[in-house]
Write an enzyme that holds these catalytic residues in place. Structure first.
Site, PDB file in Angstrom:
ATOM      1  N   CYS A 116       3.171  -9.516   0.597  1.00  0.00           N
ATOM      2  CA  CYS A 116       2.365  -9.123   1.765  1.00  0.00           C
ATOM      3  C   CYS A 116       1.970 -10.318   2.641  1.00  0.00           C
ATOM      4  CB  CYS A 116       1.109  -8.385   1.323  1.00  0.00           C
ATOM      5  SG  CYS A 116       1.481  -6.898   0.422  1.00  0.00           S
ATOM      6  N   HIS A 256      -4.764  -7.914   6.598  1.00  0.00           N
ATOM      7  CA  HIS A 256      -3.666  -7.159   5.988  1.00  0.00           C
ATOM      8  C   HIS A 256      -4.166  -5.751   5.651  1.00  0.00           C
ATOM      9  CE1 HIS A 256      -0.493  -5.815   3.492  1.00  0.00           C
ATOM     10  NE2 HIS A 256      -1.098  -6.034   2.349  1.00  0.00           N
ATOM     11  N   ASN A 286       0.010   0.758   3.237  1.00  0.00           N
ATOM     12  CA  ASN A 286       0.279  -0.673   3.070  1.00  0.00           C
ATOM     13  C   ASN A 286       1.767  -0.921   3.310  1.00  0.00           C
ATOM     14  OD1 ASN A 286       0.730  -3.271   2.190  1.00  0.00           O
ATOM     15  ND2 ASN A 286      -0.385  -3.051   0.260  1.00  0.00           N
TER      16      ASN A 286
HETATM   17  N1  ACO Z   1      -5.150   9.985  -7.607  1.00  0.00           N
HETATM   18  C1  ACO Z   1      -6.156  10.377  -8.441  1.00  0.00           C
HETATM   19  N2  ACO Z   1      -6.641   9.598  -9.405  1.00  0.00           N
HETATM   20  C2  ACO Z   1      -6.111   8.375  -9.552  1.00  0.00           C
HETATM   21  C3  ACO Z   1      -5.079   7.914  -8.734  1.00  0.00           C
HETATM   22  C4  ACO Z   1      -4.586   8.782  -7.739  1.00  0.00           C
HETATM   23  N3  ACO Z   1      -3.594   8.439  -6.891  1.00  0.00           N
HETATM   24  N4  ACO Z   1      -4.745   6.667  -9.112  1.00  0.00           N
HETATM   25  C5  ACO Z   1      -5.568   6.340 -10.126  1.00  0.00           C
HETATM   26  N5  ACO Z   1      -6.381   7.380 -10.388  1.00  0.00           N
HETATM   27  C6  ACO Z   1      -7.416   7.469 -11.414  1.00  0.00           C
HETATM   28  C7  ACO Z   1      -7.231   6.503 -12.535  1.00  0.00           C
HETATM   29  O1  ACO Z   1      -6.339   7.032 -13.493  1.00  0.00           O
HETATM   30  C8  ACO Z   1      -8.639   6.341 -13.054  1.00  0.00           C
HETATM   31  O2  ACO Z   1      -8.921   7.426 -13.877  1.00  0.00           O
HETATM   32  P1  ACO Z   1      -9.838   7.240 -15.213  1.00  0.00           P
HETATM   33  O3  ACO Z   1     -11.165   6.752 -14.690  1.00  0.00           O
HETATM   34  O4  ACO Z   1      -9.868   8.577 -15.786  1.00  0.00           O
HETATM   35  O5  ACO Z   1      -9.119   6.202 -16.013  1.00  0.00           O
HETATM   36  C9  ACO Z   1      -9.493   6.471 -11.815  1.00  0.00           C
HETATM   37  O6  ACO Z   1      -8.657   7.122 -10.815  1.00  0.00           O
HETATM   38  C10 ACO Z   1      -9.977   5.145 -11.264  1.00  0.00           C
HETATM   39  O7  ACO Z   1      -8.847   4.284 -11.185  1.00  0.00           O
HETATM   40  P2  ACO Z   1      -9.005   2.788 -10.771  1.00  0.00           P
HETATM   41  O8  ACO Z   1      -7.697   2.113 -10.912  1.00  0.00           O
HETATM   42  O9  ACO Z   1     -10.191   2.218 -11.483  1.00  0.00           O
HETATM   43  O10 ACO Z   1      -9.373   2.981  -9.236  1.00  0.00           O
HETATM   44  P3  ACO Z   1      -9.784   1.860  -8.209  1.00  0.00           P
HETATM   45  O11 ACO Z   1     -11.097   2.177  -7.632  1.00  0.00           O
HETATM   46  O12 ACO Z   1      -9.558   0.476  -8.722  1.00  0.00           O
HETATM   47  O13 ACO Z   1      -8.730   2.126  -7.057  1.00  0.00           O
HETATM   48  C11 ACO Z   1      -6.701   1.186  -6.173  1.00  0.00           C
HETATM   49  C12 ACO Z   1      -7.358   1.980  -7.311  1.00  0.00           C
HETATM   50  C13 ACO Z   1      -6.830   2.010  -4.907  1.00  0.00           C
HETATM   51  C14 ACO Z   1      -5.242   0.986  -6.524  1.00  0.00           C
HETATM   52  C15 ACO Z   1      -7.436  -0.146  -5.996  1.00  0.00           C
HETATM   53  O14 ACO Z   1      -7.572  -0.793  -7.249  1.00  0.00           O
HETATM   54  C16 ACO Z   1      -6.725  -1.054  -5.045  1.00  0.00           C
HETATM   55  O15 ACO Z   1      -6.644  -0.786  -3.877  1.00  0.00           O
HETATM   56  N6  ACO Z   1      -6.245  -2.209  -5.525  1.00  0.00           N
HETATM   57  C17 ACO Z   1      -5.567  -3.151  -4.690  1.00  0.00           C
HETATM   58  C18 ACO Z   1      -4.182  -2.665  -4.469  1.00  0.00           C
HETATM   59  C19 ACO Z   1      -3.466  -3.460  -3.429  1.00  0.00           C
HETATM   60  O16 ACO Z   1      -3.994  -3.788  -2.404  1.00  0.00           O
HETATM   61  N7  ACO Z   1      -2.210  -3.729  -3.734  1.00  0.00           N
HETATM   62  C20 ACO Z   1      -1.339  -4.312  -2.831  1.00  0.00           C
HETATM   63  C21 ACO Z   1      -1.509  -5.787  -2.737  1.00  0.00           C
HETATM   64  S1  ACO Z   1      -0.513  -6.390  -1.516  1.00  0.00           S
HETATM   65  C22 ACO Z   1       1.113  -6.553  -2.026  1.00  0.00           C
HETATM   66  O17 ACO Z   1       1.547  -7.618  -2.293  1.00  0.00           O
HETATM   67  C23 ACO Z   1       2.014  -5.317  -2.169  1.00  0.00           C
END
Ligand code: ACO
Length: 329
Positions: A116, A256, A286
């Site tokens: 990214c 970003h 993204n």
């Molecule tokens: N729909 C419903 N529930 C979901 C989903 C979904 N799509 N995905 C995960 N969950 C559930 C999980 O299983 C978890 O359930 P549990 O509590 O029963 O275990 C719950 O939701 C919470 O999951 P978390 O992973 O703790 O959720 P979080 O608040 O951390 O959000 C997210 C997840 C959106 C992925 C966040 O961590 C994030 O944005 N991280 C950064 C990602 C990012 O920016 N990546 C790209 C970087 S740039 C690059 O180089 C590509």
């Protein structure tokens, strides 16, 4: 402000696929809800290509638009840098394929891999090559078809990504306009937080590795989120400090577009009001290295960036990598 720009942006362009994938569509594919995706990411929909679309097509369309916008002919381009991790093939460099497609036959062309951060890394390399090696018309492209490496059964990641391309044409700075300062950073000790294990020499594309879906995105979401906020905040702080610019001097902040919560956390840290923060993650998801150049082009064409405006940009990606830049348009 004590930094003198070498390179400035002469023109911009973008290309996003027509096909829209909404959260409601994703509800049909994996166990997720529009409510969860909106609350955790701010993403409402994203654009996706038809499977098998070459990245070079998307990138060439953005490049042609940028050339047209700059009033520069393809033959005048002497350097093409593509920031991407989803090129057409392992080799040759997709930048070479783009060179051929747009007819930039006098250019040197290469790809740069920084996930990214690919666009801002490429912008800095381009600016340095203009200053040190005399290149004068440079095409910098950020383009990505991340859906080509998404595991559509993994709800943790498949809701996040979209496809797209953005491009800028750089030329020598005029009237002190251009890239004032950039900061880049990397931390390879966190490479295992966000990676695609199955497309390289470690796990070649055998049937077993394909069946294990090793060619798809692996991400420790929570960890990545934490690092993203810290790295983007620090990178922004560094670039502003080293350029001698106060946050309130920025006319626009383009972070970003990974997640609305990350964008809001960074903006809040620098007290940048919402109307000065560019957001399109709701419409495009993204798009990795394409997110910032797409945003620049959208903002320019919508009149949100005027000549002379000071724009801050900051990004974060796999590597880990991060980058920030301040540009006088
Ligand atoms: N729909 C419903 N529930 C979901 C989903 C979904 N799509 N995905 C995960 N969950 C559930 C999980 O299983 C978890 O359930 P549990 O509590 O029963 O275990 C719950 O939701 C919470 O999951 P978390 O992973 O703790 O959720 P979080 O608040 O951390 O959000 C997210 C997840 C959106 C992925 C966040 O961590 C994030 O944005 N991280 C950064 C990602 C990012 O920016 N990546 C790209 C970087 S740039 C690059 O180089 C590509």
């Amino acid at each position: 402000m004590h930094k003198t720009p070498h390179a400035m942006i002469y023109g911009t362009g973008r290309s996003v696929p027509e096909k829209v994938l909404t959260n409601a569509d994703l509800e049909q594919i994996v166990d997720t809800t529009d409510r969860w995706i909106m609350a955790r990411t701010g993403i409402r929909e994203r654009r996706i290509v038809e499977p098998g679309t070459p990245l070079s097509d998307l990138a060439s369309a953005a490049a042609r638009e940028a050339l047209d916008n700059a009033g520069v002919a393809a033959e005048e381009i002497d350097l093409i840098i593509l920031g991407s991790v989803t090129g057409d093939m392992k080799f040759p460099a997709t930048a070479c394929i783009i060179q051929d497609k747009i007819g930039a036959k006098n250019a040197v062309a290469f790809d740069l891999s920084a996930a990214c951060s690919g666009f801002l890394y490429s912008l800095q390399v381009a600016s340095a090559m203009m200053a040190a090696a005399g290149y004068r018309r440079i095409l910098v492209i950020g383009a990505e078809i991340l859906t080509s490496m998404v595991n559509w059964q993994d709800r943790d990641t498949c809701v996040l990504f979209g496809d797209g391309a953005g491009a800028v044409v750089l030329g020598p700075s005029v009237d002190n306009r251009g890239i004032i300062h950039s900061c880049l950073g990397s931390d390879g000790s966190c490479a295992n937080l966000l990676f695609n294990p199955g497309c390289g020499s470690v796990n070649p594309p055998t049937p077993e590795n394909a069946a294990a879906k090793l060619h798809t995105i692996n991400m420790a979401g929570k960890e990545v989120f934490r690092h993203a906020v810290t790295a983007m905040t620090n990178a922004m702080q560094q670039v502003l400090q080293e350029a001698g610019i106060a946050p309130e001097q920025l006319n626009l902040l383009i972070p970003h577009q990974a997640n609305l919560r990350i964008i809001e956390a960074v903006a809040k840290r620098f007290h940048v009001p919402a109307e000065k923060v560019y957001v399109n993650v709701d419409r495009l998801g993204n798009t990795s290295s394409a997110s910032i150049p797409i945003a620049i082009d959208e903002a320019r064409r919508a009149g949100k960036i005027a000549p002379g405006d000071l724009v801050g940009m900051v990004t974060f990606g796999a590597g880990l990598t991060w980058a920030s830049s301040v540009i006088r348009f």
